[in-house]
Design an enzyme around this catalytic site. Structure first.
Site, PDB file in Angstrom:
ATOM      1  CG  LEU A 309      -7.031  27.054 -34.444  1.00  0.00           C
ATOM      2  CD1 LEU A 309      -6.603  27.914 -35.688  1.00  0.00           C
ATOM      3  CD2 LEU A 309      -5.926  26.821 -33.468  1.00  0.00           C
ATOM      4  NE  ARG A 311     -16.365  24.708 -28.803  1.00  0.00           N
ATOM      5  CZ  ARG A 311     -16.392  23.623 -29.508  1.00  0.00           C
ATOM      6  NH1 ARG A 311     -17.297  23.659 -30.419  1.00  0.00           N
ATOM      7  NH2 ARG A 311     -15.415  22.812 -29.408  1.00  0.00           N
ATOM      8  CB  VAL A 317     -11.957  28.953 -35.876  1.00  0.00           C
ATOM      9  CG1 VAL A 317     -10.650  29.042 -36.809  1.00  0.00           C
ATOM     10  CG2 VAL A 317     -12.761  29.938 -36.125  1.00  0.00           C
ATOM     11  CG  ASP A 426     -15.898  42.762 -31.798  1.00  0.00           C
ATOM     12  OD1 ASP A 426     -15.978  43.345 -31.147  1.00  0.00           O
ATOM     13  OD2 ASP A 426     -15.904  41.229 -32.114  1.00  0.00           O
TER      14      ASP A 426
END
Length: 560
Positions: A309, A311, A317, A426
């Protein structure tokens, strides 16, 4: 009589002969009409209902009987049959069954010179070909059916000016002449009642498929990528202005007390020979402590790793499925020595796991546990299926309604976090995921890129959303929550424009601009509420920025 060929792949049907041997009227060598059939064909295969412009398809049933049929003639006056064999013919043809004409009286008009050849058939359901037309020309393409293709064609022996091979017959009335010419199904044509029946059927179909009372109808939506194709339909992904949920979540959130005092551009020497020579041993102790402090709110003992999904520098992930068939996301982190970045990696993992295990809120990504093997650590998280908001605005042009709904969910998550004394640090579209119900969930599938604040040059895309006080190496707020509000303003601007803030600048140029308090360009074309919301968040002085709780009452997120 017309001898018109119909081609559908390897199927050829002619209107010349009808192979039902009871009381056949023979005119000019061709069978023109028959009485009710004696021979019943075996059950056949039904094709789907297909509609061409200006014509009607019926259910077609084809058979391939191999028996020989003997034609016999009879007299309609004395009801006696002539036993003399007239002709023998092998039935190798295809029957065409009219689905709705089983109870219709269908008169066949034939040669005027032979008045006895006009009969009435109670159940004219079957037709078959005779000999194959040896000479014919294929014209334009009419359509495609399960058995092949249908073309317009003309035969060298065709009679009349029309030679269209459409194989389309009205279901409610049999034509006066046996012909495969196109029929007029307009409202003014001879088959108006067929047209009206179709309209009623269509209206009833629409009425039966209206939304249930408990489901809000979709009035405004955008079509996205193609998901699949079926025989009669294509399936697309779509996004609705009114189907966005009220939940939001947040992932990769760092405790506010760990906010760095300053940002340095210097690389630190973590080798054994450097000033931090004992750091390797310290790393081992931290890694062991991290593994010992695992919390397992859910017992996921057996699972399979699926597709990638996302990186990052420290983690990848993946989608995963448990032995119970439950899907979730797995953040996979290598525990092997990564040199000078290993300590930061372990600190981040420890902070993220500790934080996620404390948070239980509808707007927070659900932490589902951890696992480890010899060299890797696995963090199990809730799976969010539709990808990031960044991917969504790249596929769709998000409306103000969608942006407003997403913003309200982000604010709900931030308000909960800030009340707990945490900051996300973030906030950006790439770290916000959306599920199939339109619920926004803040996450970070690039773990290293999300909180690497010790080196501005390594922050890559994250820098463009940083607040001025972060760039200027000070945290005047105490817990850093105003920095999230600045980043939120940049994120809303990103959703509205489809571009990251300061998109025309390089990272180092953007760092100087942000540090001096230069705002990103906020277009005048935005709505008044959206523009006011963004500028309210982008106050250079962090003390002048509103809190997340205050922004939840802004007109941009309440006037939907």
């Amino acid at each position: 009589m017309d001898v018109t060929a119909i081609f559908a792949g390897d199927i050829l049907v002619q209107s010349r002969e009808y192979l039902i041997p009871n009381d056949v009227v023979d005119v000019d060598g061709g069978i023109k009409a028959v009485r009710p059939p004696i021979i019943q064909p075996p059950p056949g295969r039904k094709l789907p209902l297909i509609d061409f412009p200006g014509s009607s398809w019926d259910f077609l049933t084809y058979f391939a009987p191999s028996k020989t049929v003997k034609r016999q003639s009879s007299s309609s006056s004395d009801n006696t049959s002539d036993k003399e064999e007239v002709e023998t013919e092998e039935t190798r043809g295809m029957f065409v069954q009219l689905g709705d004409t089983a109870h219709e009286a269908c008169p066949f008009a034939t040669n005027e010179a032979d008045s006895s050849s006009t009969v009435s058939i109670i159940s004219p359901s079957y037709a078959s070909r005779g000999s194959i037309v040896p000479s014919w020309l294929k014209r334009k393409f009419l359509g495609r059916v399960s058995l092949g293709f249908v073309y317009e064609g003309s035969s060298g022996s065709s009679v009349g000016s029309e030679s269209t091979c459409s194989l389309m017959t009205p279901s409610l009335e049999f034509p006066d002449r046996i012909s495969f010419r196109k029929k007029d199904f307009s409202e003014k044509g001879p088959s108006r009642h067929v047209w009206e029946k179709r309209k009623l059927t269509r209206a009833k179909l629409i009425e039966n498929f209206c939304n249930p009372e408990d489901i809000e109808p979709v009035t405004s939506w955008l079509k996205g990528q193609l998901l699949g194709e079926e025989s009669f339909a294509s399936v697309y992904e779509a996004i609705s202005d009114s189907s966005v949920g009220s939940e939001s979540t947040c992932s990769l959130m760092t405790p506010s007390m760990e906010f760095p005092d300053r940002i340095s551009f210097r690389k630190r020497d973590f080798s054994e020979e450097g000033p931090s020579g004992r750091v390797k041993e310290k790393r081992k102790l931290m890694r062991n402590k991290l593994i010992e402090n695992f919390r397992k709110p859910e017992d996921i003992t057996s699972w399979l790793k699926g597709q990638l999904l996302g990186r990052g520098s420290y983690a990848s992930v993946y989608e995963a499925i448990s032995e119970d068939g439950d899907f979730f996301a797995v953040k996979e982190v290598s525990l092997l020595d990564k040199g000078i970045q290993a300590q930061e990696c372990i600190q981040q993992l420890e902070g993220e796991i500790a934080l996620l295990s404390q948070l239980q809120h509808q707007n927070i990504v659900r932490y589902r546990g951890t696992a480890k093997d010899v060299s890797k650590l696995y963090i199990f998280l809730e799976l969010v299926t539709q990808g990031s908001v960044q991917k969504l605005y790249e596929r769709y042009q998000l409306s103000y309604t969608v942006v407003s709904l997403y913003t309200r969910q982000i604010l709900a998550g931030l308000n909960y976090l800030h009340d707990k004394g945490f900051v996300h640090r973030d906030i950006k579209c790439a770290n916000m995921l959306v599920d199939a119900n339109g619920t926004v969930k803040l996450a970070d599938f690039g773990l290293a890129e999300a909180s690497k604040f010790n080196d501005i040059m390594s922050c890559k895309g994250t820098l463009f959303w940083m607040a001025p006080e972060v760039i200027n190496r000070k945290d005047s707020d105490g817990n850093g929550s105003p920095a999230d509000i600045w980043s939120l303003g940049c994120t809303v601007l990103e959703m509205c424009t489809g571009q990251i803030p300061y998109s025309d600048l390089k990272p180092i140029q953007a760092a100087f601009k942000i540090g001096r308090g230069t705002l990103p360009d906020v277009p005048d074309t935005l709505s008044l509420d959206a523009r006011h919301f963004i500028l309210t968040c982008l106050k250079v002085n962090p003390e002048e920025r509103p809190t997340a709780a205050e922004l939840l009452h802004h007109p941009f997120v309440i006037n939907l």
